[in-house]
Every structure is written in C-alpha cells, then in structure tokens.
Design an enzyme around this catalytic site. Structure first.
Site, mmCIF file in Angstrom:
data_model
loop_
_atom_site.group_PDB
_atom_site.id
_atom_site.type_symbol
_atom_site.label_atom_id
_atom_site.label_comp_id
_atom_site.label_asym_id
_atom_site.label_seq_id
_atom_site.Cartn_x
_atom_site.Cartn_y
_atom_site.Cartn_z
ATOM 1 N N SER A 1 -4.166 -13.522 15.331
ATOM 2 C CA SER A 1 -4.063 -14.950 15.579
ATOM 3 C C SER A 1 -3.168 -15.211 16.797
ATOM 4 C CB SER A 1 -3.554 -15.661 14.319
ATOM 5 O OG SER A 1 -3.729 -17.056 14.420
ATOM 6 N N HIS B 1 -10.666 -16.162 9.052
ATOM 7 C CA HIS B 1 -9.552 -15.843 9.942
ATOM 8 C C HIS B 1 -8.892 -14.520 9.563
ATOM 9 C CE1 HIS B 1 -6.770 -16.816 13.062
ATOM 10 N NE2 HIS B 1 -5.726 -16.814 12.267
ATOM 11 N N ASP C 1 -14.811 -17.560 11.197
ATOM 12 C CA ASP C 1 -13.415 -17.995 11.320
ATOM 13 C C ASP C 1 -13.346 -19.519 11.311
ATOM 14 O OD1 ASP C 1 -10.766 -18.487 12.003
ATOM 15 O OD2 ASP C 1 -10.682 -16.904 13.502
#
Length: 799
Positions: free
Chosen positions: A662, A769, A735
C-alpha cells in the site's frame, strides 16, 4: 446483476507470455503458511471465561471466487444476502477460569460460522450466525454445556450493520431480519434504457476520496435497496418467538437506551449517491419506543459528499446514550461549518436531550478543538472528554463533570504521536444495569498501557487517579518477555488474565495473582513452526543524517555466524510526524513471538536473508507541507538503515532489496526511482500516480490543484524513466481500497516497460487490498522469492 467475477480477460495482453497457474514456494514454507493459527478470543462479560475461536485466515480461491455485488462501498454476497466474508471460522471453545474446565460448542452439522460470536450480557449464552445454502441463520449455544440451537426461522441481514445484538435480559436479541415474503432479487434488463448521468452544481465543493465499489446506475440503486433492506425484530432465545418492530427499511444504526425503553435508529433513504459510500447517503435519525413508533426525529441529513477535507459534517453527529442514565442522549454539532481550516474560537458544541424527548435540546458545553469522544466512568455524570487539535496533532483529555462542564480538568495532554507518554486505554466493565463504564477503584481508573519506551514496549496495567492525575503501576511486563493485561477475573480485583509470550514461546493465557504473583497456565498453544526458532531477532536503533532517531526489528536466519555478510530485505511503511522526538520513538518489541503468517516478508529469513521489518521511515515536518520533502526523507531513512547494518558487518550493501504494501509500495517505487541503494524492489497493492488521488493521500492536506508540483514529484509514475532497478508489482484484481485501484500498478508497469526498465506485474484474481486465498498467498511468496533470487544475489561493481 452487476456481479463481480474473475476479470483476468481484461488484462490478457499483459499476460500473454506470463505464468498463468498458481505457484508455491518450497514445501517447508508452504507447510508453515498452512499451519493453523492460534485462536481469536472474546472475553465473557462476567470475566469468568474466554471464548476461543478457531479460524482459517486463508481459505481456498473458490471462496473468494464466489460472485459478489459491489454496491455503495460494500461487497454483498447475493446468495446469502450478507457482506462478503473471506475468513473461515471453524470452531468454538469456552475456557472457564473458575472451574478450570473447557467446553466445546456444538456447531450444526451443515453450514459454516458466519463471523465472530457474541456473548450474552450474563455470560451464559453465545450467539452466532451460520451460513446455510440460501441465507444466514441465528444460533445460540449454552456456554456451560456447549449445546446449540437455531433461533426462529428467519434469515439475518448484516449488509448495513450488525446482524444481531443482545439485550440486557440475556434472552432477547435485536436482529436485522431479511424482509419476510420478499420476492426474488431484481434482474435488471441487460439492454440499458439510457445513459448514466451525474451532475454537479457551481459553488458546491465535493472533494471526496477516490472510493471504489460505489453505485453506478439506477439498477445498482434497486439492488442496494433489495439486499440492504431489513426488518428490526426482537427474537427470544428461550422460545424463538419474534416481535417485529419495524417495516422493511435501510437501517444504518439501531441502539437501545440504557433502560431499553427507547431505540435510537438511523435510516438511509433516497436520494443515494454515486460518489460516496452508503454511510454518507441521505439519512434520518429518530428515537423510537418499544413498539417501533417514532418519538422524535433528531436529524435529517442530505447526501454528505461535501464534507471538507479532514473535516466533519455540518449537522448533528456522534449520537450516543449516556451511561448510568435511563435515557439521556448526547450528540455533537460543528461550529466551524465542519471545516478545520475555518477560524473558530470553538470547533464543536455538545448537545443533550433527556427522555421523554419532548423538550428542546440544551447545550451542554463548547469544545475548543475537534471533539474526539466521551468515555463514561463508573461515577454518574463523570466522563472523559477528548479533543483533537489538528494544527498541532495534539490530543487533550479532560475529566468532565456534566453538571459543571466549566470546571473540567486536564487529565492527559500530549502529541497524538507520543508513544512514550501514551496512557493507554481505559479498562471497561459491564454493570448489572447493563451499562459499560470504566473500571474503577474509587477515584482510581484502570488503564491498559502499551508501555512504549526506548528499549521497546513493556505493557503495563496502571491505576490513574481521575481527580489528581497520579499514576500507579500495578502490573508491568517482566524483562525479556512480552506480557500484557487481558482482563480481570475473580471478585476481589486481585487476579488478572494475561497474554504471555517470548521470542521462543507463542502467546498463551495465564491467570496472575497481583498480590502473590502466583501464576497459572490457562492455555497451551504450541509453536506452529518450531523449525524456525533458531531465527535471531534484534531491536536495532540508528540515526538519520538529519538527526532523527530510527529503529526496526532485525531478523537473522538460523545458523547465522557473526561476521557473515547477508543479503538484506527491508520492509517498511512511511508515517508522518510533526516533530523528530516523537518520530524517533521506538514502537513494538523484540520480545514478542514471531509468527510466520500469510505472505509476510519475514519468510525471507528462511531464504538466507537478513530482514529488517518495520524499518521506520518517518516524514517529519509541518502537517501542511511535510510531503514537500517526502522523497528526501525516505531515501535518507533507507540509507541510514543500510549504513548502520553495513557498519556492523551484517549485510552486503550491494544485495539490498526493499518492499512494502500500500503506502509502503508507494515508498518502494519512489526509493527505486530516486536512490541507487537497492538491487530490487517489491511493491504490493500501491498507488503510484497521485493525480488519481487528487483530494489528498495519507495525511496530505492539500489538493492536487493546490500543490501540483508536490503531487507530481512524489508520484513514481512521473519518474518511471528513472526506475532502472528491477521492480516486482503485485496487486489484487479486486482491490477496493481507496486510491489503490488496480490500474495504478498496471499503468506503472506499462510506464517502466515503455522506458526500457525491468518490471514484472502480477495480478491476483479475486483478491482485494490484502491477499487472502491460500493459492494467492503462496503464489505471492513464490514470486517474491524468485524475484529476490534473480536480482538480489548478483553483486554489482559500483564506483
């Protein structure tokens, strides 16, 4: 229906010459990944038992491949009419503390647990959902015997909130029930009747984040109403009898008053929005009586897509019942238009209204900075009020007497990032009245403190005098281990349950006598990977060239010999701080047991690497402008780590890799673009083009149009021509995290490829994610190892 299924065909041109079957790392790594984790747990409200919940964090890819509907920021399983759940809960066991007994909860022969169970207030029953073929059933088990039974014949609906909550009599539950006798799900025509249109009005600022899975057309609105609608119902666990309280509706919240004579209900209603998730749809908040009749309407809010950046909505917010009062309601209203950049002497005001809710609300007090919360003490009308100063990133907590708000006294006053002086969290207890309040001994309140220090975290159980602020430490983690308070047990307040672990011992529960220090083992969870106990773990501290202290946890492979230079893999995630002092504070502990779970980069230690985990990469400065020097600060932090470990003779600095997930992936790509310190990089689920997150990212307070140069400078996409070291990009095809659209990795890959760089793009089907399916987790590890072995073991001759 707009069902989401595998979309690999959309990316076919990128994968024509790529591997298209799942890989696995070596058998020893695979076996560790698949080893059962230690259970989750839930404490009985009576503090006499612990519910242990067995689970599988990495189900098969078939679980993730089950179709879902992306609606209003949610992912809905249309078969079960519930939120998508990618964790498999497999078993329940009650560990009784007084009688030293263990009871296995009997689960139905068919179906799977739908989520974490909930204790009844008296600690004698446990409620849980069970996924069946066409919906989710409500079941209740007797905690003493383990026998379980289904309650009623209805199906649960958790789409907009908790599917069930216990009432204080430990018999009734408030459930969200799927509308009885509803028809089949709408099946909109495949041929559209016209275009999808959105419109904005001149002068209205709607600076929203880049949300995903939003409503996209009228068909989505119909589906959202169908799957979100529920009926609020009282269900008796003893008889199965039900009492319907409402008509079908989109109920966002429903909470009983302490005396359970009133219900605080927030209902979503049209118009919906295609720009924000469901929480910000048009909504109405009301007080109902026990028959479901409206007593008073408290607020009616339009779609809130115009909340200022880092601000709050303009109208009433944060409704809550006051503990130790039968039915007193409080809420907060902004005095600055909800905009933190507006000048205001006071940011918020707290309002109060008592039953029977026929009078006018009265203003309790004004709050200088942004209201952060109220925590109720065991003394009636005494609360802890917290406010947040955005300009300083400062948090202040007061002892507040609601009968004399002007006489509030400061209890805590510190930087929001100050780990060393963090008092921790209050310990709560449930009173016979059903109220949850801070556990106290007279004026002394109990606090569970993380215990951060320059030597690492040593958790404590403190008593803090709410009148004087004096502190006494009652329990402190011993040296060389990591032991933290879990709960009180027994009636004398002298016994606690702790979670104890060390570098070589996995976490287990112990009962500790605070007077005698006598200890009793409650559980005996085993080391899931004893073959890795030889891995050495160290807390390392070093300094950046600008004087900012840094730290990280270093792992060395089994059999490491002093003087041996190893390849190094750094894993990090940048955080923002207002000052160097708090940025340099040590967080975490070298004394915790190391679990090797999922796709953790810790597995590099099994491949002969030194691994620096959670290497601090602080971005320090004025909150308004700190990202002006983002590049310089992260490159200096990474270089400081390499310099230090090189000076110890531990690493070969020509064989250093860096990675992150991330925002850590964003950092990784930037490090490869702006530094030659690394042989390769691994970036997972990142955002690399900040023009696609134009109204802020992380703590950035400016928009793209207010700081265009900064947005472009920190975007790795802008500097793709400078990324010459090999970069492995991994991303979930599904995601749904704000800002990290899969296209972020696709476009960076294409940019690197177009500029002659070396990169590999791995798109994981059905993954969001974070990666959950065991096939995806194992494949991710295999890709990481192969990339490191290919590019991290080749020495370069540098001038």
């Amino acid at each position: 229906m707009r069902l989401k299924i595998c979309t690999l065909f959309l990316f076919l041109p990128l994968f024509l010459s790529a591997q298209n079957t799942y890989k696995q790392p070596s058998a020893d790594v695979t076996n560790i990944v698949l080893a059962p984790p230690t259970p989750m747990y839930a404490i009985s409200p009576a503090n006499d038992a612990i519910l242990l919940v067995d689970y599988n964090p990495n189900p098969g890819i078939a679980t993730l491949a089950e179709p879902f509907l992306p609606l209003a920021g949610l992912r809905i399983n249309p078969r079960l009419n519930c939120r998508q759940n990618t964790t498999e809960y497999t078993g329940l066991t009650v560990r009784w503390l007084v009688l030293d007994e263990t009871v296995k909860i009997q689960l139905p022969a068919e179906g799977k647990l739908a989520g974490m169970p909930k204790w009844s207030p008296d600690g004698r029953q446990i409620a849980f959902g069970v996924n069946k073929t066409n919906g989710v059933e409500l079941w209740v088990a007797e905690a003493w015997t383990g026998k379980s039974r289904r309650i009623g014949s209805f199906m649960l609906n958790d789409v907009l909130g908790p599917a069930f909550t216990w009432l204080d009599d430990s018999d009734r539950l408030l459930v969200r029930m799927i509308t009885p006798y509803r028809g089949p799900a709408p099946d909109p025509a495949a041929i559209p009747t016209g275009p999808t249109i959105d419109e904005t009005t001149t002068g209205k600022l709607a600076q929203v984040r880049t949300y995903q899975d939003l409503l996209q057309n009228p068909n989505d609105e119909i589906l959202f109403e169908y799957f979100g609608a529920s009926v609020l119902t009282l269900a008796h666990s003893s008889t199965g009898r039900t009492q319907q309280l409402s008509q079908p509706g989109l109920y966002l919240d429903a909470e009983w008053s302490p005396d359970e004579k009133y219900l605080l209900v927030t209902t979503l209603r049209r118009p919906f929005s295609y720009n924000v998730p469901f929480e910000d749809f048009s909504r109405k908040t009301e007080i109902w009586d026990t028959r479901g009749q409206v007593v008073r309407t408290l607020s009616e809010s339009p779609v809130t897509d115009d909340i200022p950046r880092q601000g709050v909505e303009k109208g009433p917010r944060r409704f809550q019942w006051q503990a130790l009062h039968p039915a007193r309601l409080l809420w907060v209203e902004a005095l600055d238009g909800g905009d933190p950049t507006n000048k205001a002497e006071f940011r918020d005001k707290i309002m109060l209204l008592d039953a029977p809710f026929t009078g006018e609300p009265r203003e309790l007090m004004l709050v200088k900075h942004r209201f952060s919360g109220l925590q109720w003490t065991a003394d009636k009308d005494i609360a802890l009020l917290s406010e947040f100063n955005r300009d300083r990133r400062w948090r202040t907590t007061y002892r507040l007497d609601l009968n004399n708000p002007a006489a509030k006294t400061v209890l805590f006053d510190l930087s929001a990032n100050d780990a060393y002086n963090n008092p921790g969290s209050p310990v709560y207890k449930k009173l016979p009245s059903g109220d949850w309040v801070i556990a106290q001994d007279g004026d002394w309140a109990w606090f569970d403190c993380p215990g951060a220090s320059p030597e690492g975290e040593f958790p404590r159980l403190d008593k803090i005098n709410l009148k004087t602020g004096e502190k006494k430490t009652v329990f402190r983690c011993p040296p060389n281990v990591y032991e933290k308070f879990v709960m009180f047990t027994g009636k004398d307040g002298q016994q606690i349950v702790t979670s104890y672990q060390s570098k070589t011992e996995p976490p287990n529960f112990f009962k500790v006598n605070l007077k005698t220090n006598e200890r009793k083992t409650l559980t005996a969870f085993k080391d899931p990977a004893p073959q890795l106990t030889g891995i050495e773990k160290r807390l390392v501290k070093y300094t950046r060239k600008d004087g900012v202290p840094l730290s990280g946890t270093l792992y060395l492979p089994p059999g490491y010999k002093s003087g041996q230079r190893l390849p190094l893999f750094i894993w990090a995630y940048p955080l923002e701080y207002s000052d160097a002092a708090t940025a340099g504070q040590v967080r975490g502990s070298e004394n915790t047991f190391t679990f090797y779970r999922g796709d953790s980069p810790l597995f590099f230690a099994t491949q002969g690497y030194a691994v620096l985990m959670n290497a601090t990469m602080p971005v320090v400065g004025d909150p308004e402008t700190m990202n002006n020097t983002f590049i310089e600060q992260i490159t200096a932090s990474g270089r400081a780590a390499i310099d230090y470990l090189d000076s110890l003779g531990i690493i070969d600095r020509q064989r250093v890799g860096v990675g992150g997930h991330s925002y850590g992936a964003f950092m990784t790509a930037n490090l490869l673009a702006h530094s030659d310190d690394y042989a390769f990089g691994i970036a997972r689920s990142g955002a690399y083009n900040r023009s696609l997150t134009p109204f802020g990212f992380q703590s950035e307070r400016r928009s793209f149009w207010e700081a265009t140069d900064v947005y472009m400078n920190v975007s790795p996409f802008t500097h793709a021509d400078k990324i010459k070291k090999p970069l492995l990009l991994i991303h979930g095809e599904a995601d749904n995290n704000s800002g990290t659209f899969p296209i972020q990795s696709e476009r960076l890959f294409q940019a690197i490829k177009g500029n002659g760089g070396t990169a590999r793009l791995v798109m994981l089907p059905h993954e969001s994610h974070g990666y959950r399916a065991r096939e995806s987790v194992l494949h991710t590890l295999a890709e990481m190892f192969e990339w490191a072995n290919k590019y991290g073991t080749v020495k370069e001759n540098k001038p």
